[in-house]
Design a protein around this motif. Structure first.
Motif, PDB file in Angstrom:
ATOM      1  N   GLU A 160      16.807  23.286  94.320  1.00  0.00           N
ATOM      2  CA  GLU A 160      16.202  22.081  94.896  1.00  0.00           C
ATOM      3  C   GLU A 160      17.243  20.974  95.054  1.00  0.00           C
ATOM      4  N   VAL A 161      18.066  20.762  94.034  1.00  0.00           N
ATOM      5  CA  VAL A 161      19.106  19.730  94.091  1.00  0.00           C
ATOM      6  C   VAL A 161      20.036  19.958  95.273  1.00  0.00           C
ATOM      7  N   LEU A 162      20.497  21.189  95.440  1.00  0.00           N
ATOM      8  CA  LEU A 162      21.492  21.504  96.462  1.00  0.00           C
ATOM      9  C   LEU A 162      20.902  21.865  97.822  1.00  0.00           C
ATOM     10  N   GLY A 163      19.610  22.162  97.858  1.00  0.00           N
ATOM     11  CA  GLY A 163      19.010  22.631  99.097  1.00  0.00           C
ATOM     12  C   GLY A 163      19.445  24.039  99.439  1.00  0.00           C
ATOM     13  N   TRP A 164      19.734  24.839  98.400  1.00  0.00           N
ATOM     14  CA  TRP A 164      20.190  26.217  98.578  1.00  0.00           C
ATOM     15  C   TRP A 164      19.054  27.182  98.260  1.00  0.00           C
ATOM     16  N   PRO A 165      19.027  28.343  98.921  1.00  0.00           N
ATOM     17  CA  PRO A 165      18.004  29.342  98.617  1.00  0.00           C
ATOM     18  C   PRO A 165      18.368  30.185  97.386  1.00  0.00           C
ATOM     19  N   ILE A 166      17.346  30.775  96.820  1.00  0.00           N
ATOM     20  CA  ILE A 166      17.539  31.802  95.799  1.00  0.00           C
ATOM     21  C   ILE A 166      17.991  33.049  96.563  1.00  0.00           C
ATOM     22  N   ALA A 188      16.707  38.783  89.340  1.00  0.00           N
ATOM     23  CA  ALA A 188      16.454  39.964  88.509  1.00  0.00           C
ATOM     24  C   ALA A 188      16.019  39.477  87.130  1.00  0.00           C
ATOM     25  N   ASP A 189      15.725  40.425  86.251  1.00  0.00           N
ATOM     26  CA  ASP A 189      15.296  40.059  84.896  1.00  0.00           C
ATOM     27  C   ASP A 189      16.386  39.342  84.113  1.00  0.00           C
ATOM     28  N   ASP A 190      17.659  39.594  84.451  1.00  0.00           N
ATOM     29  CA  ASP A 190      18.756  39.040  83.657  1.00  0.00           C
ATOM     30  C   ASP A 190      19.592  37.984  84.368  1.00  0.00           C
ATOM     31  N   GLU A 191      19.277  37.682  85.641  1.00  0.00           N
ATOM     32  CA  GLU A 191      20.034  36.644  86.347  1.00  0.00           C
ATOM     33  C   GLU A 191      19.307  36.197  87.604  1.00  0.00           C
ATOM     34  N   VAL A 192      19.622  34.960  87.997  1.00  0.00           N
ATOM     35  CA  VAL A 192      19.149  34.421  89.271  1.00  0.00           C
ATOM     36  C   VAL A 192      20.370  33.820  89.964  1.00  0.00           C
ATOM     37  N   VAL A 193      20.526  34.131  91.254  1.00  0.00           N
ATOM     38  CA  VAL A 193      21.667  33.645  92.027  1.00  0.00           C
ATOM     39  C   VAL A 193      21.167  32.658  93.079  1.00  0.00           C
ATOM     40  N   VAL A 194      21.827  31.507  93.120  1.00  0.00           N
ATOM     41  CA  VAL A 194      21.572  30.492  94.135  1.00  0.00           C
ATOM     42  C   VAL A 194      22.847  30.400  94.959  1.00  0.00           C
ATOM     43  N   ALA A 195      22.717  30.443  96.292  1.00  0.00           N
ATOM     44  CA  ALA A 195      23.906  30.475  97.152  1.00  0.00           C
ATOM     45  C   ALA A 195      23.761  29.499  98.307  1.00  0.00           C
ATOM     46  N   PRO A 196      24.897  29.004  98.813  1.00  0.00           N
ATOM     47  CA  PRO A 196      24.828  28.120  99.977  1.00  0.00           C
ATOM     48  C   PRO A 196      24.292  28.886 101.184  1.00  0.00           C
ATOM     49  N   PRO A 197      23.469  28.240 102.000  1.00  0.00           N
ATOM     50  CA  PRO A 197      22.849  28.943 103.133  1.00  0.00           C
ATOM     51  C   PRO A 197      23.848  29.622 104.058  1.00  0.00           C
ATOM     52  N   HIS A 198      24.984  28.992 104.323  1.00  0.00           N
ATOM     53  CA  HIS A 198      25.943  29.598 105.255  1.00  0.00           C
ATOM     54  C   HIS A 198      26.510  30.913 104.716  1.00  0.00           C
ATOM     55  N   ALA A 199      26.513  31.067 103.405  1.00  0.00           N
ATOM     56  CA  ALA A 199      27.017  32.313 102.820  1.00  0.00           C
ATOM     57  C   ALA A 199      26.053  33.476 103.041  1.00  0.00           C
ATOM     58  N   PRO A 220      31.388  29.530  96.731  1.00  0.00           N
ATOM     59  CA  PRO A 220      30.832  30.124  95.525  1.00  0.00           C
ATOM     60  C   PRO A 220      29.351  29.786  95.354  1.00  0.00           C
ATOM     61  N   GLY A 221      28.667  30.680  94.708  1.00  0.00           N
ATOM     62  CA  GLY A 221      27.277  30.450  94.376  1.00  0.00           C
ATOM     63  C   GLY A 221      27.162  30.069  92.909  1.00  0.00           C
ATOM     64  N   LEU A 222      25.941  29.912  92.467  1.00  0.00           N
ATOM     65  CA  LEU A 222      25.661  29.649  91.055  1.00  0.00           C
ATOM     66  C   LEU A 222      24.816  30.797  90.529  1.00  0.00           C
ATOM     67  N   VAL A 223      25.216  31.343  89.409  1.00  0.00           N
ATOM     68  CA  VAL A 223      24.465  32.419  88.761  1.00  0.00           C
ATOM     69  C   VAL A 223      23.918  31.869  87.450  1.00  0.00           C
ATOM     70  N   PHE A 224      22.638  32.019  87.251  1.00  0.00           N
ATOM     71  CA  PHE A 224      21.975  31.534  86.040  1.00  0.00           C
ATOM     72  C   PHE A 224      21.585  32.732  85.187  1.00  0.00           C
ATOM     73  N   VAL A 225      22.033  32.723  83.943  1.00  0.00           N
ATOM     74  CA  VAL A 225      21.730  33.807  83.011  1.00  0.00           C
ATOM     75  C   VAL A 225      21.101  33.219  81.759  1.00  0.00           C
ATOM     76  N   GLN A 226      20.184  33.989  81.203  1.00  0.00           N
ATOM     77  CA  GLN A 226      19.461  33.556  80.009  1.00  0.00           C
ATOM     78  C   GLN A 226      20.300  33.795  78.761  1.00  0.00           C
ATOM     79  N   VAL A 227      20.349  32.796  77.896  1.00  0.00           N
ATOM     80  CA  VAL A 227      20.989  32.938  76.588  1.00  0.00           C
ATOM     81  C   VAL A 227      20.033  32.380  75.537  1.00  0.00           C
TER      82      VAL A 227
END
Length: 130
Positions: free
Chosen positions: A24-30, A34-45, A59-66
């Motif tokens: 939401e902050v970046l205006g990028w799509p998911i 998956a169960d262990d990660e979510v990737v957010v990437a710039p639309p042009h990518a 680069p994108g952002l990868v979110f992993v649970q810890v």
């Protein structure tokens, strides 16, 4: 041989909430979930209408649970910059309305604003620039 900056990995207590907040902050799509990660990437990518050159992917952002929560100041943080014709303070207010909060890490009187995301990760909103 060369390397491409592929992603920044963000450890999270709640990867789903964090990934959606940053999307939401970046205006990028998911881009991937998956169960262990979510990737957010710039639309042009993710543009499937053309062959995206390697240097334009990510680069994108990868979110992993810890299991642990954040306890210290980040050693690495994200800087965000509004466009030249945008209002830095308006962007800061928008981010605050989404759940960011202003924090003081000893930055003093500077041209950027230091904020924390909902899990406390620091990031900066710089003055407008191209």
């Amino acid at each position: 041989m060369s390397l491409r900056w592929y992603t920044v990995v963000v450890d999270c207590h709640d990867m789903t909430a964090q990934s959606r907040w940053w999307a939401e902050v970046l205006g990028w799509p998911i881009a991937y979930e998956a169960d262990d990660e979510v990737v957010v990437a710039p639309p042009h990518a993710l543009d499937t209408s053309r062959q995206v050159p390697r240097e334009e992917r990510g680069p994108g952002l990868v979110f992993v649970q810890v299991p642990e929560t954040k306890t210290l100041k980040n050693r690495l943080h994200i800087d965000l910059a509004p466009a030249n014709d945008d209002d830095q303070e308006a962007e800061v207010r928008r981010l605050e309305s989404l759940g960011a909060r202003r924090i003081d890490i000893g930055q003093g009187d500077v041209t950027w604003v230091v904020l924390a995301d909902p899990e406390g990760n620091e990031f900066c909103v710089l003055s407008p620039r191209d």
